[in-house]
Design a protein around this motif. Structure first.
Motif, PDB file in Angstrom:
ATOM      1  N   GLU A 394     -37.153  26.108 -24.999  1.00  0.00           N
ATOM      2  CA  GLU A 394     -35.795  25.670 -25.256  1.00  0.00           C
ATOM      3  C   GLU A 394     -35.261  26.194 -26.585  1.00  0.00           C
ATOM      4  OE1 GLU A 394     -35.718  21.477 -24.992  1.00  0.00           O
ATOM      5  OE2 GLU A 394     -36.163  21.405 -22.836  1.00  0.00           O
ATOM      6  N   LYS A 395     -36.110  26.905 -27.339  1.00  0.00           N
ATOM      7  CA  LYS A 395     -35.688  27.426 -28.637  1.00  0.00           C
ATOM      8  C   LYS A 395     -35.273  28.884 -28.499  1.00  0.00           C
ATOM      9  CE  LYS A 395     -38.718  24.346 -31.273  1.00  0.00           C
ATOM     10  NZ  LYS A 395     -39.801  24.268 -32.291  1.00  0.00           N
ATOM     11  N   SER A 396     -34.279  29.272 -29.267  1.00  0.00           N
ATOM     12  CA  SER A 396     -33.799  30.644 -29.243  1.00  0.00           C
ATOM     13  C   SER A 396     -33.603  31.136 -30.665  1.00  0.00           C
ATOM     14  CB  SER A 396     -32.474  30.751 -28.481  1.00  0.00           C
ATOM     15  OG  SER A 396     -32.648  30.377 -27.134  1.00  0.00           O
ATOM     16  N   LYS A 397     -34.031  32.368 -30.896  1.00  0.00           N
ATOM     17  CA  LYS A 397     -33.816  32.992 -32.185  1.00  0.00           C
ATOM     18  C   LYS A 397     -32.770  34.083 -32.007  1.00  0.00           C
ATOM     19  CE  LYS A 397     -36.109  35.502 -35.925  1.00  0.00           C
ATOM     20  NZ  LYS A 397     -37.374  36.115 -36.400  1.00  0.00           N
ATOM     21  N   ALA A 398     -31.607  33.914 -32.637  1.00  0.00           N
ATOM     22  CA  ALA A 398     -30.507  34.850 -32.466  1.00  0.00           C
ATOM     23  C   ALA A 398     -30.524  35.904 -33.553  1.00  0.00           C
ATOM     24  CB  ALA A 398     -29.173  34.109 -32.472  1.00  0.00           C
ATOM     25  N   VAL A 399     -30.306  37.137 -33.148  1.00  0.00           N
ATOM     26  CA  VAL A 399     -30.182  38.250 -34.087  1.00  0.00           C
ATOM     27  C   VAL A 399     -28.793  38.844 -33.898  1.00  0.00           C
ATOM     28  CG1 VAL A 399     -31.074  40.480 -34.803  1.00  0.00           C
ATOM     29  CG2 VAL A 399     -32.659  38.710 -33.980  1.00  0.00           C
ATOM     30  N   LYS A 400     -27.948  38.708 -34.920  1.00  0.00           N
ATOM     31  CA  LYS A 400     -26.600  39.254 -34.823  1.00  0.00           C
ATOM     32  C   LYS A 400     -26.684  40.764 -35.008  1.00  0.00           C
ATOM     33  CE  LYS A 400     -23.395  36.860 -36.769  1.00  0.00           C
ATOM     34  NZ  LYS A 400     -22.478  36.279 -37.780  1.00  0.00           N
ATOM     35  N   LEU A 401     -26.242  41.503 -33.996  1.00  0.00           N
ATOM     36  CA  LEU A 401     -26.372  42.956 -34.031  1.00  0.00           C
ATOM     37  C   LEU A 401     -25.241  43.624 -34.799  1.00  0.00           C
ATOM     38  CD1 LEU A 401     -27.495  43.574 -30.329  1.00  0.00           C
ATOM     39  CD2 LEU A 401     -28.920  43.282 -32.354  1.00  0.00           C
ATOM     40  N   THR A 402     -24.047  43.060 -34.741  1.00  0.00           N
ATOM     41  CA  THR A 402     -22.905  43.652 -35.441  1.00  0.00           C
ATOM     42  C   THR A 402     -21.818  42.606 -35.611  1.00  0.00           C
ATOM     43  OG1 THR A 402     -21.199  45.362 -35.380  1.00  0.00           O
ATOM     44  CG2 THR A 402     -21.920  44.483 -33.289  1.00  0.00           C
ATOM     45  N   GLU A 403     -20.991  42.796 -36.611  1.00  0.00           N
ATOM     46  CA  GLU A 403     -19.861  41.901 -36.844  1.00  0.00           C
ATOM     47  C   GLU A 403     -18.615  42.362 -36.082  1.00  0.00           C
ATOM     48  OE1 GLU A 403     -19.714  39.155 -38.382  1.00  0.00           O
ATOM     49  OE2 GLU A 403     -21.579  39.040 -39.520  1.00  0.00           O
ATOM     50  N   HIS A 404     -18.695  43.511 -35.424  1.00  0.00           N
ATOM     51  CA  HIS A 404     -17.525  44.029 -34.730  1.00  0.00           C
ATOM     52  C   HIS A 404     -17.137  43.123 -33.561  1.00  0.00           C
ATOM     53  CE1 HIS A 404     -18.953  47.854 -36.646  1.00  0.00           C
ATOM     54  NE2 HIS A 404     -17.660  47.916 -36.910  1.00  0.00           N
ATOM     55  N   TYR A 445     -21.214  51.728 -28.589  1.00  0.00           N
ATOM     56  CA  TYR A 445     -21.113  52.345 -29.907  1.00  0.00           C
ATOM     57  C   TYR A 445     -19.826  51.894 -30.587  1.00  0.00           C
ATOM     58  CZ  TYR A 445     -20.811  55.933 -33.516  1.00  0.00           C
ATOM     59  OH  TYR A 445     -20.705  56.590 -34.719  1.00  0.00           O
ATOM     60  N   CYS A 446     -19.949  51.592 -31.883  1.00  0.00           N
ATOM     61  CA  CYS A 446     -18.794  51.244 -32.692  1.00  0.00           C
ATOM     62  C   CYS A 446     -19.119  51.583 -34.143  1.00  0.00           C
ATOM     63  CB  CYS A 446     -18.439  49.769 -32.560  1.00  0.00           C
ATOM     64  SG  CYS A 446     -16.981  49.307 -33.512  1.00  0.00           S
ATOM     65  N   GLY A 447     -18.408  52.555 -34.693  1.00  0.00           N
ATOM     66  CA  GLY A 447     -18.699  52.958 -36.067  1.00  0.00           C
ATOM     67  C   GLY A 447     -20.110  53.494 -36.164  1.00  0.00           C
ATOM     68  N   GLY A 448     -20.909  52.888 -37.023  1.00  0.00           N
ATOM     69  CA  GLY A 448     -22.301  53.311 -37.161  1.00  0.00           C
ATOM     70  C   GLY A 448     -23.257  52.486 -36.327  1.00  0.00           C
ATOM     71  N   PHE A 449     -22.718  51.561 -35.532  1.00  0.00           N
ATOM     72  CA  PHE A 449     -23.575  50.682 -34.729  1.00  0.00           C
ATOM     73  C   PHE A 449     -23.733  51.236 -33.324  1.00  0.00           C
ATOM     74  CE2 PHE A 449     -23.397  47.366 -31.420  1.00  0.00           C
ATOM     75  CZ  PHE A 449     -24.656  46.822 -31.588  1.00  0.00           C
ATOM     76  N   GLU A 450     -24.981  51.220 -32.856  1.00  0.00           N
ATOM     77  CA  GLU A 450     -25.247  51.618 -31.476  1.00  0.00           C
ATOM     78  C   GLU A 450     -26.280  50.673 -30.891  1.00  0.00           C
ATOM     79  OE1 GLU A 450     -27.583  55.157 -29.139  1.00  0.00           O
ATOM     80  OE2 GLU A 450     -26.086  55.785 -30.631  1.00  0.00           O
ATOM     81  N   TYR A 451     -26.001  50.194 -29.693  1.00  0.00           N
ATOM     82  CA  TYR A 451     -26.970  49.348 -28.992  1.00  0.00           C
ATOM     83  C   TYR A 451     -27.306  49.981 -27.658  1.00  0.00           C
ATOM     84  CZ  TYR A 451     -29.182  45.598 -26.450  1.00  0.00           C
ATOM     85  OH  TYR A 451     -30.082  44.870 -25.717  1.00  0.00           O
ATOM     86  N   SER A 452     -28.603  50.194 -27.424  1.00  0.00           N
ATOM     87  CA  SER A 452     -29.071  50.736 -26.148  1.00  0.00           C
ATOM     88  C   SER A 452     -29.791  49.651 -25.373  1.00  0.00           C
ATOM     89  CB  SER A 452     -30.024  51.913 -26.376  1.00  0.00           C
ATOM     90  OG  SER A 452     -29.360  52.969 -27.022  1.00  0.00           O
ATOM     91  N   PHE A 453     -29.567  49.607 -24.092  1.00  0.00           N
ATOM     92  CA  PHE A 453     -30.224  48.617 -23.255  1.00  0.00           C
ATOM     93  C   PHE A 453     -31.678  49.014 -23.027  1.00  0.00           C
ATOM     94  CE2 PHE A 453     -25.855  47.623 -22.711  1.00  0.00           C
ATOM     95  CZ  PHE A 453     -25.827  46.261 -22.454  1.00  0.00           C
ATOM     96  N   PRO A 454     -32.540  48.043 -22.756  1.00  0.00           N
ATOM     97  CA  PRO A 454     -33.982  48.319 -22.653  1.00  0.00           C
ATOM     98  C   PRO A 454     -34.316  49.432 -21.665  1.00  0.00           C
ATOM     99  CG  PRO A 454     -33.582  45.956 -22.682  1.00  0.00           C
ATOM    100  CD  PRO A 454     -32.241  46.616 -22.569  1.00  0.00           C
ATOM    101  N   ALA A 455     -35.352  50.192 -21.998  1.00  0.00           N
ATOM    102  CA  ALA A 455     -35.771  51.319 -21.165  1.00  0.00           C
ATOM    103  C   ALA A 455     -36.312  50.855 -19.815  1.00  0.00           C
ATOM    104  CB  ALA A 455     -36.825  52.136 -21.903  1.00  0.00           C
TER     105      ALA A 455
END
Length: 496
Positions: A394-404, A445-455
């Motif tokens: 029931e616990k979750s650890k959130a990682v904010k990837l970007t403020e965009h 992609y936004c600015g210098g941020f890029e997120y790729s989905f799992p392989a």
């Protein structure tokens, strides 16, 4: 006028009133003396303005109406040759609908609320769905306010809706011979219709422009355009605005695929553009949750399946366990020959154990989850940011990837992957083989941020997610094909 009022045609249809007159065409209100009901009589005249293309369209209209059975469309009643003193040609008789057109209502100052326009759009899409699902599909090609009738308005309801004037109709299976016939009305015609390449989506464009006319009171041809897209101002919801933008896309491939999907999108609660469930792989374990303001993608990752080298780590653990067991056997004074046999067959034992483990984990993921532990992840995108959550119970650890914010994303790209027989690596070394594979990839992609989905996501899963994200973010999904670096062709030193 060549045909006088009270003239009786085919000994049955008494002319009552001239409704419209165009080059080579006359439209009358007449009385059917047999049934004592009003009918519409359209006449194609063989005069100085006559062209053979007009006859093709006229006969096609008659044939189309004869095969249709929809209460919101005029019924075919009769077709005959006209041979009067000053008029020769053909006549088409159809049922009369006693209702004003949208064009007349607007000219009288009638205003339409967003709720009324939404209801009208839904009703017209139902009619278009009926037409487009005929065999072959029927394309109206001239959908505009003067060809839409409204009757029996009650309270805030739009009333009965009718689509008339099939004089420009075309079936999707028909290919024009010789020079193509351009029909339609300026301002309501999409770009492809000017080139004679009309499709079912062309009717959607015309409907979208008609709705914009109702919302703004301005003819579409008088509205400003930017990059081929009409710009207008109206106090409507963001969802409806986005829907209209897709209906009136100048590029055919960016519109809705069909009237049915456009209607689904119009009535969807989350503002989605269409039915993407058809793209969702049947065997996928990925879960997608979505409303108008937030999208979540949930999946599980197994360490063993993501990194096959861990198999050897588990084999090493097994080897240590076997060595420990051998020490116990040695301390128990087991004959040396038994120990030798044990160690000789231990690699085969490791291989069997590893194969069995893989087989059981594939057949029953719960075994894998029990032995290795499953890691659950969620990707959350809303109006504020994008973050990735790792869930444990029931616990979750959130990682904010970007403020965009989601409106700031610049690129959504999909790479379908490819297999090459040879390419050059980053060090310039030639790699050859049948399994040089660039895996599929989906990234934001936004600015210098890029997120790729799992392989671990398959090509079909990435394509489905890409379409959902494109819809949610209102961002075009760009398909980028891999371009590997291949060895240069040998030079012939100028002697070629």
């Amino acid at each position: 006028m060549p045909i006088e009022i009270n003239t009786t045609l085919a000994a049955r249809y008494q002319i009552c009133e001239l409704l419209s007159q165009k080059a080579g065409r006359l439209t009358f209100l007449a009385r059917d003396l047999s049934s004592q009901t009003f009918v519409i009589v359209k006449i194609l005249r063989f005069d100085g303005d006559f062209q053979w293309d007009d006859l093709k369209l006229f006969e096609r209209e008659a044939a189309t109406l004869k095969n249709l059975d929809c209460p919101e469309i005029p019924k075919y009643l009769d077709y005959f040759e006209v041979d009067e003193a000053d008029t020769r040609g053909f006549a088409l008789v159809q049922s009369y609908i006693d209702a004003p057109s949208l064009a007349n209502l607007i000219a009288q100052g009638r205003k339409f609320s967003e709720a009324e326009v939404l209801e009208l759009a839904d009703r017209l899409l139902a009619i278009l769905t009926y037409l487009h699902e005929q065999h072959p599909p029927v394309i109206h090609r001239d959908l505009k306010p003067s060809n839409i009738l409204l009757a029996n308005r009650s309270g805030n309801r739009i009333g009965d809706v009718y689509l008339v004037d099939f004089g420009s109709v075309q079936t999707a299976a028909r290919k024009e011979e010789g020079t193509c016939t351009i029909v339609g009305s300026y301002g309501y015609m999409p770009l492809e219709q000017f080139g004679g390449q009309t499709t079912m989506a062309s009717d959607l464009y015309s409907l979208g422009m008609t709705l914009i006319y109702l919302l703004t009171g301005t003819h579409p041809a008088e509205l400003p355009q930017v990059d081929g897209r009409v710009k207008f101002t109206a106090e409507i919801s963001k969802k409806f605005d986005r829907w209209l933008a897709k209906m009136t896309q100048p590029h055919l491939d960016k519109r809705f695929d069909s009237a049915k999907i456009a209607r689904v999108a119009l009535n969807s609660e989350d503002g989605s553009y269409g039915d993407f469930d058809r793209l969702k792989p049947a065997d996928t374990q990925i879960q997608l949750y979505r409303d108008r303001d937030k999208l979540e993608i949930a999946w599980a990752e197994y360490k063993l399946l993501n990194n096959l080298e861990s198999l050897y780590a588990y084999s090493g653990i097994g080897f240590v366990a076997c060595l420990f067991l051998a020490m116990i056997l040695f301390a128990s004074k087991v004959p040396f020959a038994v120990l030798v046999v044990f160690f000789c067959f231990s690699p085969i034992l490791f291989l069997c154990l590893r194969t069995s483990f893989l087989f059981l984990s594939i057949r029953n993921p719960k075994i894998l989850e029990m032995l290795l532990g499953k890691k659950n992840y969620r990707l959350v995108i809303d109006d504020r940011y994008i973050c990735k959550l790792r869930c444990r119970g029931e616990k979750s650890k959130a990682v904010k990837l970007t403020e965009h914010a989601r409106s700031q994303f610049e690129i959504l790209a999909y790479n379908p992957g490819y297999t090459f027989d040879k390419c050059v690596d980053t060090n310039g070394k030639l790699i050859q083989g049948n399994n040089i594979t660039i895996p599929p990839k989906l990234y934001l992609y936004c600015g210098g941020f890029e997120y790729s989905f799992p392989a671990q996501f398959s090509q079909a899963e990435l394509w489905w997610l890409g379409k959902e994200l494109s819809d949610f973010l209102n961002l075009e999904l760009q398909v980028i094909y891999p371009t590997p670096k291949v060895p240069e062709a040998p030079s012939c030193g100028g002697g070629c």
